[in-house]
Design a protein around this motif. Structure first.
Motif, PDB file in Angstrom:
ATOM      1  N   GLY A 183       0.361   5.599  -2.173  1.00 62.70           N
ATOM      2  CA  GLY A 183       0.505   5.246  -0.619  1.00 62.70           C
ATOM      3  C   GLY A 183      -0.680   5.880   0.136  1.00 62.70           C
ATOM      4  O   GLY A 183      -0.757   5.109   1.553  1.00 62.70           O
ATOM      5  N   HIS A 213      -7.297  -4.223  -1.233  1.00 62.29           N
ATOM      6  CA  HIS A 213      -6.178  -4.762  -2.474  1.00 62.29           C
ATOM      7  C   HIS A 213      -7.315  -5.532  -3.350  1.00 62.29           C
ATOM      8  O   HIS A 213      -7.501  -5.668  -4.317  1.00 62.29           O
ATOM      9  N   THR A 228       0.714  -1.443   0.347  1.00 62.62           N
ATOM     10  CA  THR A 228       0.172   0.290   0.284  1.00 62.62           C
ATOM     11  C   THR A 228       0.838   1.169  -0.201  1.00 62.62           C
ATOM     12  O   THR A 228       0.522   1.825  -0.698  1.00 62.62           O
ATOM     13  N   ARG A 229       2.069   0.643   0.644  1.00 59.82           N
ATOM     14  CA  ARG A 229       2.347   2.792   0.817  1.00 59.82           C
ATOM     15  C   ARG A 229       3.654   2.388  -0.519  1.00 59.82           C
ATOM     16  O   ARG A 229       3.693   3.950  -0.795  1.00 59.82           O
ATOM     17  N   ILE A 287      -7.544  -0.009  -3.569  1.00 58.12           N
ATOM     18  CA  ILE A 287      -6.689   1.190  -3.193  1.00 58.12           C
ATOM     19  C   ILE A 287      -5.193   0.063  -4.133  1.00 58.12           C
ATOM     20  O   ILE A 287      -5.192  -0.779  -4.312  1.00 58.12           O
ATOM     21  N   ASN A 294      -3.570   6.644   1.238  1.00 59.76           N
ATOM     22  CA  ASN A 294      -4.337   5.412   1.623  1.00 59.76           C
ATOM     23  C   ASN A 294      -4.131   4.151   2.832  1.00 59.76           C
ATOM     24  O   ASN A 294      -5.111   3.762   3.353  1.00 59.76           O
ATOM     25  N   ILE A 295      -3.065   4.596   3.576  1.00 60.17           N
ATOM     26  CA  ILE A 295      -2.524   3.777   4.298  1.00 60.17           C
ATOM     27  C   ILE A 295      -3.069   5.128   5.707  1.00 60.17           C
ATOM     28  O   ILE A 295      -3.924   4.322   6.334  1.00 60.17           O
ATOM     29  N   LEU A 325      -6.352  -4.472   5.720  1.00 60.93           N
ATOM     30  CA  LEU A 325      -5.949  -3.784   3.981  1.00 60.93           C
ATOM     31  C   LEU A 325      -5.214  -4.778   2.910  1.00 60.93           C
ATOM     32  O   LEU A 325      -5.833  -4.321   1.353  1.00 60.93           O
TER      33      LEU A 325
END
Length: 263
Positions: free
Chosen positions: A133, A258, A127-128, A263, A136-137, A254
């Motif tokens: 990123g 995904h 994610t990052r 994200i 989204n985090i 998370l």
């Protein structure tokens, strides 16, 4: 409560700079957190991290966390599947070498523990490193924090019906619903301030499911602790328990975000 607030602030001060910087410092920091999380889970099963099974589990989780596995295994001699196959076979062989003092069940626990902790933290890295990123985090953390906060205060004020008393006696149906509603409010505000490439309706629907998934992740961790007779997964965070106690919802949310390609 005071200790929990102080620990949360200190934890945020330590964690946030790594999220902002990203890249290698963030990856290494997540490797550290994931390794501690694995250690906490293995300790529940009375498997020392400093042992052959603990070492193998650590290697396994580090492989899962690799952000770009194709680079490491691009020489064509072996794949990550080959490596995991060797790990599994070695663990099974180890049960024989120690004359079943380390059992088949324990070997399965080590593999599943590495995957459970590793996959969640892997998607934190992904994610990052991905597009948008940082935001989204923040969205994922805001949703989780809003769910936890809403569930706590609504459950404490209006909770009557137990959600899952055998696993988590303090959680209530009203609290769970309150957590979802609070998460949706936060998601709407977040979307207005930092719009996603999705409609408001999609953001709300995804948030509802993400909040539910996060609460399931919390219950999963509670089930582990109740089964193994421990109050917290660890003591590294005074007033909050261990790494898994703080990241249990994230380990589910998370991957979910995904999988649905939100994200």
């Amino acid at each position: 409560m005071k200790q929990r607030i102080i620990t949360a602030i200190l934890g945020l001060i330590v964690f946030l700079p790594f999220v902002i910087i990203g890249d290698l410092p963030f990856i290494l920091f997540i490797y550290l957190l994931a390794t501690i999380g694995l250690m906490e889970l293995l300790r529940m099963r009375e498997i020392p991290l400093v042992s052959i099974p603990g070492l193998i589990g650590t290697i396994g989780i580090w492989l899962v966390l690799l952000p770009d596995k194709s680079t490491l295994f691009s020489n064509g001699f072996f794949s990550i599947t080959d490596v995991f196959t060797v790990i599994i076979l070695f663990l099974l062989a180890y049960t024989v070498l120690v004359r079943n003092k380390f059992t088949f069940d324990a070997a399965g626990f080590v593999i599943l523990a590495a995957l459970y902790v590793g996959i969640g933290f892997y998607f934190l890295i992904e994610t990052r490193l991905g597009a948008s990123g940082f935001s989204n985090i923040l969205f994922a953390f805001f949703i989780i924090w809003a769910t936890d906060t809403g569930a706590y205060f609504v459950g404490k004020s209006f909770g009557n019906r137990k959600l899952w008393p055998d696993i988590s006696p303090n959680k209530t149906v009203e609290g769970a619903i309150g957590g979802i509603i609070t998460a949706c409010v936060v998601a709407v505000i977040f979307h207005l301030v930092h719009p996603f490439p999705h409609s408001m309706l999609i953001v709300i629907v995804v948030t509802i499911f993400a909040s539910m998934v996060g609460q399931v992740g919390d219950l999963v961790e509670s089930a582990f602790k109740r089964h193994y007779g421990v109050k917290d997964s660890g003591k590294i965070l005074p007033g909050h328990g261990g790494i898994l106690d703080r990241f249990d919802s994230l380990l589910f949310v998370l991957p979910f975000l995904h999988i649905i390609q939100f994200i």
